[in-house]
Design a protein around this motif. Structure first.
Motif, PDB file in Angstrom:
ATOM      1  N   TRP A 371       0.766  -1.068   0.035  1.00 45.54           N
ATOM      2  CA  TRP A 371       0.081   0.068  -0.094  1.00 45.54           C
ATOM      3  C   TRP A 371       0.888   1.336  -0.088  1.00 45.54           C
ATOM      4  O   TRP A 371       0.625   2.093  -0.626  1.00 45.54           O
ATOM      5  N   ARG A 372       1.576   1.260   0.937  1.00 46.68           N
ATOM      6  CA  ARG A 372       2.790   2.470   1.075  1.00 46.68           C
ATOM      7  C   ARG A 372       3.504   2.792  -0.311  1.00 46.68           C
ATOM      8  O   ARG A 372       3.782   3.733  -0.892  1.00 46.68           O
ATOM      9  N   ALA A 373       4.058   1.592  -0.827  1.00 44.05           N
ATOM     10  CA  ALA A 373       4.814   1.699  -2.240  1.00 44.05           C
ATOM     11  C   ALA A 373       4.125   1.993  -3.265  1.00 44.05           C
ATOM     12  O   ALA A 373       4.459   2.965  -3.945  1.00 44.05           O
ATOM     13  N   TYR A 374       2.782   1.494  -3.106  1.00 39.67           N
ATOM     14  CA  TYR A 374       1.943   1.787  -4.386  1.00 39.67           C
ATOM     15  C   TYR A 374       1.603   3.633  -4.149  1.00 39.67           C
ATOM     16  O   TYR A 374       1.626   4.108  -5.427  1.00 39.67           O
ATOM     17  N   GLN A 375       1.286   3.974  -3.091  1.00 38.40           N
ATOM     18  CA  GLN A 375       0.747   5.343  -2.994  1.00 38.40           C
ATOM     19  C   GLN A 375       2.006   6.271  -3.273  1.00 38.40           C
ATOM     20  O   GLN A 375       1.869   7.229  -4.007  1.00 38.40           O
ATOM     21  N   SER A 376       3.260   5.741  -2.907  1.00 38.42           N
ATOM     22  CA  SER A 376       4.392   6.495  -2.943  1.00 38.42           C
ATOM     23  C   SER A 376       4.837   6.724  -4.592  1.00 38.42           C
ATOM     24  O   SER A 376       5.126   7.793  -5.018  1.00 38.42           O
ATOM     25  N   LEU A 377       4.688   5.603  -5.115  1.00 39.49           N
ATOM     26  CA  LEU A 377       4.864   5.596  -6.831  1.00 39.49           C
ATOM     27  C   LEU A 377       3.947   6.309  -7.392  1.00 39.49           C
ATOM     28  O   LEU A 377       4.280   7.168  -8.369  1.00 39.49           O
ATOM     29  N   THR A 378       2.509   6.112  -6.896  1.00 36.68           N
ATOM     30  CA  THR A 378       1.664   7.049  -7.711  1.00 36.68           C
ATOM     31  C   THR A 378       2.216   8.237  -7.469  1.00 36.68           C
ATOM     32  O   THR A 378       1.765   9.340  -8.585  1.00 36.68           O
ATOM     33  N   THR A 379       2.253   8.759  -6.360  1.00 32.96           N
ATOM     34  CA  THR A 379       2.422  10.257  -6.092  1.00 32.96           C
ATOM     35  C   THR A 379       3.896  10.788  -6.903  1.00 32.96           C
ATOM     36  O   THR A 379       3.749  11.632  -7.742  1.00 32.96           O
ATOM     37  N   ALA A 380       4.777   9.770  -6.924  1.00 30.45           N
ATOM     38  CA  ALA A 380       5.985  10.356  -7.732  1.00 30.45           C
ATOM     39  C   ALA A 380       5.767  10.324  -9.214  1.00 30.45           C
ATOM     40  O   ALA A 380       6.328  11.117  -9.861  1.00 30.45           O
ATOM     41  N   THR A 381       4.950   9.456  -9.615  1.00 31.30           N
ATOM     42  CA  THR A 381       4.624   9.415 -11.110  1.00 31.30           C
ATOM     43  C   THR A 381       3.716  10.911 -11.514  1.00 31.30           C
ATOM     44  O   THR A 381       4.097  11.508 -12.605  1.00 31.30           O
ATOM     45  N   GLN A 382       2.901  11.411 -10.841  1.00 32.22           N
ATOM     46  CA  GLN A 382       2.067  12.426 -10.868  1.00 32.22           C
ATOM     47  C   GLN A 382       3.175  13.560 -10.852  1.00 32.22           C
ATOM     48  O   GLN A 382       2.940  14.586 -11.527  1.00 32.22           O
ATOM     49  N   SER A 383       4.082  13.482  -9.854  1.00 28.53           N
ATOM     50  CA  SER A 383       5.017  14.527  -9.762  1.00 28.53           C
ATOM     51  C   SER A 383       6.139  14.875 -10.836  1.00 28.53           C
ATOM     52  O   SER A 383       6.531  16.023 -10.981  1.00 28.53           O
ATOM     53  N   LEU A 384       6.376  13.661 -11.491  1.00 29.12           N
ATOM     54  CA  LEU A 384       6.909  13.957 -12.657  1.00 29.12           C
ATOM     55  C   LEU A 384       6.375  14.947 -13.682  1.00 29.12           C
ATOM     56  O   LEU A 384       7.227  15.768 -14.185  1.00 29.12           O
ATOM     57  N   LYS A 385       5.417  14.766 -14.082  1.00 25.08           N
ATOM     58  CA  LYS A 385       4.690  15.738 -14.805  1.00 25.08           C
ATOM     59  C   LYS A 385       4.557  17.086 -14.433  1.00 25.08           C
ATOM     60  O   LYS A 385       4.884  17.971 -15.055  1.00 25.08           O
ATOM     61  N   THR A 386       4.356  17.276 -13.248  1.00 24.03           N
ATOM     62  CA  THR A 386       4.140  18.534 -12.422  1.00 24.03           C
ATOM     63  C   THR A 386       5.565  19.254 -12.370  1.00 24.03           C
ATOM     64  O   THR A 386       5.463  20.525 -12.668  1.00 24.03           O
ATOM     65  N   THR A 387       6.372  18.460 -12.007  1.00 21.01           N
ATOM     66  CA  THR A 387       7.973  19.062 -12.077  1.00 21.01           C
ATOM     67  C   THR A 387       8.203  19.663 -13.345  1.00 21.01           C
ATOM     68  O   THR A 387       9.117  20.752 -13.428  1.00 21.01           O
ATOM     69  N   ALA A 388       7.890  18.714 -14.293  1.00 20.29           N
ATOM     70  CA  ALA A 388       8.451  19.007 -15.897  1.00 20.29           C
ATOM     71  C   ALA A 388       7.798  20.525 -16.104  1.00 20.29           C
ATOM     72  O   ALA A 388       8.371  21.447 -16.799  1.00 20.29           O
ATOM     73  N   ASP A 389       6.497  20.406 -15.945  1.00 22.30           N
ATOM     74  CA  ASP A 389       5.678  21.955 -16.204  1.00 22.30           C
ATOM     75  C   ASP A 389       6.555  22.885 -15.273  1.00 22.30           C
ATOM     76  O   ASP A 389       6.593  23.885 -15.850  1.00 22.30           O
ATOM     77  N   LEU A 390       6.651  22.633 -13.902  1.00 25.79           N
ATOM     78  CA  LEU A 390       7.247  23.630 -12.969  1.00 25.79           C
ATOM     79  C   LEU A 390       8.652  24.320 -13.345  1.00 25.79           C
ATOM     80  O   LEU A 390       9.054  25.580 -13.537  1.00 25.79           O
ATOM     81  N   VAL A 391       9.403  23.240 -14.071  1.00 24.89           N
ATOM     82  CA  VAL A 391      10.589  23.734 -14.525  1.00 24.89           C
ATOM     83  C   VAL A 391      10.306  24.689 -15.766  1.00 24.89           C
ATOM     84  O   VAL A 391      11.218  25.504 -15.973  1.00 24.89           O
ATOM     85  N   ALA A 392       9.540  24.043 -16.513  1.00 20.65           N
ATOM     86  CA  ALA A 392       9.478  25.104 -17.919  1.00 20.65           C
ATOM     87  C   ALA A 392       9.340  26.296 -17.577  1.00 20.65           C
ATOM     88  O   ALA A 392       9.434  27.176 -18.337  1.00 20.65           O
ATOM     89  N   SER A 393       7.881  26.578 -16.809  1.00 16.75           N
ATOM     90  CA  SER A 393       7.223  27.587 -16.515  1.00 16.75           C
ATOM     91  C   SER A 393       8.397  28.606 -15.570  1.00 16.75           C
ATOM     92  O   SER A 393       8.619  29.981 -15.727  1.00 16.75           O
ATOM     93  N   ALA A 394       9.304  28.032 -14.781  1.00 18.82           N
ATOM     94  CA  ALA A 394      10.269  28.755 -14.125  1.00 18.82           C
ATOM     95  C   ALA A 394      11.400  29.305 -14.970  1.00 18.82           C
ATOM     96  O   ALA A 394      11.623  30.409 -14.851  1.00 18.82           O
ATOM     97  N   GLU A 395      11.876  28.447 -16.071  1.00 17.94           N
ATOM     98  CA  GLU A 395      12.830  28.886 -16.795  1.00 17.94           C
ATOM     99  C   GLU A 395      12.344  30.170 -17.664  1.00 17.94           C
ATOM    100  O   GLU A 395      13.006  31.060 -17.906  1.00 17.94           O
ATOM    101  N   GLN A 396      10.844  30.125 -18.294  1.00 21.78           N
ATOM    102  CA  GLN A 396      10.574  31.222 -18.822  1.00 21.78           C
ATOM    103  C   GLN A 396      10.378  32.585 -17.916  1.00 21.78           C
ATOM    104  O   GLN A 396      10.692  33.485 -18.522  1.00 21.78           O
TER     105      GLN A 396
END
Length: 463
Positions: A371-396
């Protein structure tokens, strides 16, 4: 003497046909699990155990190989499994007869000076014919303990596998942090140069120049600290792989993870699969069965047994030679042993309850781990897209703030704030990538499925 040929025929009939040689007649080496370094899928039969750092850049696969080959715990659990396999041979030996030889020489001396010599020799074949289940229970107990030892080895392999990957990904993230802080230092230097130039022509205040210089110094300090942490991470990785901390380690570049990695599975199915595959749970199940066999062993100690004893004898007394032999059955019936058997059975039955409780505790822990590993991986998977958008907007945002400041329409605070946000976004992106790799391996371990197939390239849209 007619007894001797019959005796030796009986002895020969009792001995098994040993195709494997007298050093391992029961083939216990084949019962023992493979060496730790060869147990995981897709690696059996490949290159021998790695003991030296590769000449090329170190990959995650190389790191795992080195850890499994060089870590003392891998040798420890494999030796323990082989020791338990030998105990299976000890239990099986109870089904075979034993053959003992004895010889003696005695000189008798009398007070009147007379003397004579006596010499004697004997062979004795002993064979337990009936024990009402004791030997069967011993073999069952030993085999279940061997299964537990093999499962414990699997659990240790996966633990070391995960530790090697965690050390590798942590070192890689530390190096990425050095790159990120170096880029932040470069941006801070550019901002300071712009503020200094504006101050030189009288269009910026001394406060602007000092703030930009402070940010530049802080960025330099962050880069220096990141380099130190990266060196420590490489030293820790080298140590985990069995090398000195100062061993030179060059890490291979991993593919860039996109933000589109999907991971959606039914959690109930994952937990059920984990409970079927987890080696520590399999070890607990085997320990429980071994404890149940121990109850049978304790009970049989109060039961009768029938043994066969036979053998020739030879004696020479003062030159008079006599030969003979004996054969007979012995029935041993325990009548009273001070309640020893009673309390042995009670103790063994209590151990069954202990092992059952341990098995249930581990089963619940397996569900929690998944349960813990699943929820952590789900969160990390969602964070990958969010941080990609975050870096792109911060660079601009940083580019716009720098352009506005150079054009004289923006403040230095806006520029420094944008640069700080960009540096933070880059570090969060690095952490998200580290988390995704680590939690992916952690979920595989929680399910008992951590092996070399995890290190195959990850395609976009697939976990």
């Amino acid at each position: 003497m007619r007894f001797l040929p019959a005796f030796f025929l009986l002895t020969a009939a009792a001995m098994p046909a040993w195709a494997g040689g007298v050093d391992d007649p029961f083939g216990t080496d084949a019962m023992a699990p493979l060496k730790v370094s060869l147990k995981l899928a897709a690696r059996v039969g490949e290159a021998p155990c790695a003991t030296a750092m590769p000449v090329t850049a170190l990959t995650p696969l190389d790191a795992v190989d080195l850890a499994l080959c060089n870590h003392p715990q891998t040798r420890e659990v494999w030796a323990a499994a082989r020791a338990q396999a030998a105990l299976v041979g000890v239990a099986r030996a109870g089904w075979l007869p034993s053959l003992d030889g004895s010889a003696s020489a005695t000189r008798f001396q009398y007070d009147d000076g007379g003397a004579y010599n006596r010499r004697a020799a004997a062979l004795t074949l002993s064979w337990l014919l009936v024990d009402f289940g004791r030997r069967s229970a011993n073999v069952d107990n030993a085999q279940q303990l061997l299964a537990a030892a093999a499962a414990s080895q699997d659990a240790m392999v996966q633990t070391l596998f995960l530790a090697a990957l965690q050390g590798y990904y942590a070192a890689l993230a530390a190096q990425a942090a050095v790159v990120s802080t170096s880029e932040a230092e470069r941006s801070a230097r550019e901002s300071y140069q712009a503020a200094d130039a504006r101050y030189g022509v009288g269009v910026a205040t001394p406060a602007d120049r000092l703030q930009a210089q402070t940010a530049f110094s802080q960025a330099t300090l962050n880069r220096i600290r990141a380099e130190g942490e990266a060196r420590n991470a490489l030293g820790a990785l080298a140590n985990a792989l069995g090398f000195a901390a100062h061993q030179t380690v060059v890490l291979a570049e991993l593919p860039v993870l996109s933000g589109e990695l999907a991971f959606q599975k039914e959690i109930d199915a994952l937990i059920a699969e984990a409970q079927a595959r987890r080696p520590d749970l399999r070890a607990a199940e085997a320990q429980l069965k071994a404890a149940e066999a121990s109850v049978d062993i304790a009970r049989t100690q109060g039961r009768p047994s029938i043994s066969l004893a036979a053998g020739p004898t030879w004696q020479n007394t003062a030159g008079v030679v006599t030969q003979g032999g004996s054969i007979g059955l012995t029935l041993n019936v325990p009548i009273f042993a001070g309640f020893d058997t009673t309390y042995r059975v009670r103790s063994a039955a209590a151990q069954v309850d202990v092992r059952a409780a341990q098995r249930d505790r581990i089963r619940n822990q397996v569900a929690l781990d998944v349960w813990r590993a699943y929820q952590s991986l789900t969160t990390a998977t969602q964070s990958l897209k969010t941080t990609a958008d975050l870096v792109a907007s911060a660079e601009q945002s940083e580019r716009v703030a720098l352009g506005r400041y150079k054009a004289g329409v923006g403040t230095v605070l806006d520029l420094l704030s944008a640069q700080s946000a960009l540096a933070s976004a880059r570090l969060q992106r690095i952490q998200a990538q580290l988390d995704w790799n680590v939690y992916r391996a952690t979920l595989a371990q929680a399910m008992g499925a951590l092996d070399y197939t995890l290190l195959q390239p990850v395609a976009e849209g697939r976990q």
